[in-house]
Design a protein around this motif. Structure first.
Motif, short mmCIF file in Angstrom:
data_model
loop_
_atom_site.label_atom_id
_atom_site.label_comp_id
_atom_site.label_asym_id
_atom_site.label_seq_id
_atom_site.Cartn_x
_atom_site.Cartn_y
_atom_site.Cartn_z
N PHE A 45 -2.57 -7.17 -6.23
CA PHE A 45 -1.92 -6.13 -7.06
C PHE A 45 -1.38 -5.05 -6.12
N PRO A 46 -0.07 -4.85 -6.11
CA PRO A 46 0.53 -3.90 -5.16
C PRO A 46 0.52 -2.47 -5.69
N CYS A 91 0.86 -1.19 0.00
CA CYS A 91 0.00 0.00 0.00
C CYS A 91 0.89 1.24 0.00
N LEU A 92 0.26 2.40 -0.14
CA LEU A 92 1.04 3.63 -0.19
C LEU A 92 1.36 4.08 1.23
N ASN A 93 2.25 3.33 1.87
CA ASN A 93 2.61 3.65 3.26
C ASN A 93 3.86 4.53 3.30
N ASP A 94 4.29 4.86 4.52
CA ASP A 94 5.44 5.76 4.67
C ASP A 94 6.70 5.16 4.06
N ASP A 95 6.84 3.83 4.14
CA ASP A 95 8.03 3.19 3.55
C ASP A 95 8.08 3.41 2.04
N GLN A 129 -1.53 1.70 -9.24
CA GLN A 129 -2.24 1.36 -8.01
C GLN A 129 -3.63 0.84 -8.34
N PRO A 130 -4.19 0.02 -7.45
CA PRO A 130 -5.53 -0.51 -7.69
C PRO A 130 -6.57 0.60 -7.60
#
Ligand SMILES: [Zn+2]
Length: 372
Positions: free
Chosen positions: A322-323, A278-282, A309-310
């Motif tokens: 799907f990442p 997902c669109l996380n901080d990492d 992105q999905p």
């Protein structure tokens, strides 16, 4: 395992992988090598040595063709060129002049994007104000919903981790607001074209966000369908296998929950992927790391960034597994009038100079976690 030092020994490196990874490699990649053997006249000797170091290197050139069997994307690497040091464009001075000229033209008051509230349109729902950016409605749209994420910072190559994270957050917030007004528009796409080689028409730093309906953009949908076919054929997640294979070859750098890959099938120079669930901080931090590596260590001045992105809501298609994937690549010397893409790239298979193993070397840093 001994890591290969060059793309020219990719097939040999793949052959030494443990069985399960070798299987995954062979499911995803096809590698073939051909020999180019020009016969230069003696009158060319001095020129060849001057440009390539040795006449023998030119007389026998190994061209490595890597094709992704799943997505049918591929690259042709010529180690003769790839083994040369990565050349710095040496265009910094002229770029700074160009940026100053814009300021002079506007009598040091900044360009239109320095004054987005009065010089750019809003969307029907208004604007999204981020910590370091403001959205505008694109005047000439690529799609029904198309925003410009105008950076507060004018200079297109000055950005920090916090700024990059904000540009992404602002784009996502804009997409959610547009989706709320128009529920069928649910497929978001973030893009960042930096400086004119990349297709950017405005010098002032900016990214863009588009939101489409009906189905995702063709290239994204192509990846989704390819991954679904892979899952059905092999009972494995395509992206997980892609990461595992790159990691085993020494082409992956872990960045928390995100993984940075030097792509084996770059569309153009230095294509790098950043993958996370997902669109996380990492993931945001990893994008900043890649862009900083490009600009500070690889002398890149013009680049393209895209985020696959999905959709924002449930759709009829299967998006399981799907990442979020950033694709980042370089667009060449700002001084060069020659395009970096031609008939090969558009209609056949990309021709690439930079060895992905050299890109991985640059992306490697002791400060990142779990280096592969
Ligand atoms: Zn500006």
């Amino acid at each position: 395992m001994t890591k290969p030092r060059a793309i020219s020994s990719l097939a040999e490196a793949a052959a030494t992988l443990p069985a399960d990874l070798r299987t995954a490699f062979d499911r995803i990649f096809h590698v073939s090598v051909s020999l180019g053997q020009p016969a230069p006249p003696s009158t060319m000797q001095a020129w060849i040595v001057d440009h390539f170091g040795s006449a023998d290197a030119v007389r026998r050139q190994r061209i490595v063709k890597v094709t992704n069997r799943v997505t049918l994307e591929g690259a042709l690497f010529n180690p003769l060129r790839a083994q040369r040091p990565i050349e710095a464009p040496h265009a910094t001075a002229s770029l700074e002049n160009e940026i100053d000229n814009i300021r002079t033209e506007y009598q040091w008051e900044g360009c239109n994007f320095c004054h987005p509230l009065t010089a750019t349109p809003a969307d029907v729902f208004g604007r999204v104000r981020g910590r370091h950016s403001l959205t505008a409605s694109n005047v000439a749209k690529c799609d029904g919903w198309h925003a410009v994420i105008v950076f507060d910072e004018h200079h297109p190559l000055h950005f920090s981790a916090d700024q990059v994270a904000d540009y992404l957050d602002t784009g996502q917030q804009w997409a959610r607001m547009a989706h709320q007004l128009d529920p069928e528009a649910c497929y978001p796409f973030f893009l960042w074209n930096c400086l004119w080689r990349s297709g950017a028409s405005i010098l002032h730093g900016h990214a863009q966000m588009v939101l489409t309906r009906g189905m995702h953009y063709a290239r994204v949908e192509h990846w989704r369908q390819a991954a679904i076919r892979y899952q059905q054929a092999h009972g494995a997640n395509y992206f997980a296998d892609l990461v595992a294979v790159h990691r085993a070859l020494g082409l992956a750098v872990d960045h928390g929950t995100a993984t940075i890959l030097a792509s084996l099938t770059p569309f153009k120079e230095k294509e790098t992927h950043v993958i996370a669930p997902c669109l996380n901080d990492d993931l945001k931090s990893a994008l900043n790391w890649v862009l900083n590596t490009f600009v500070e260590r690889l002398d890149v001045q013009s680049f393209n960034v895209a985020l696959y992105q999905p959709p924002l809501t449930h759709t009829a298609e299967n998006w399981d597994g799907f990442p979020f994937v950033f694709r980042i690549l370089e667009r060449g010397d700002l001084r060069s009038p020659t395009s970096d893409v031609g008939s090969m790239e558009f209609f056949a298979q990309s021709v690439v100079v930079t060895d992905p193993f050299r890109v991985a070397d640059a992306l490697y840093d002791e400060s990142t976690e779990g280096i592969s």
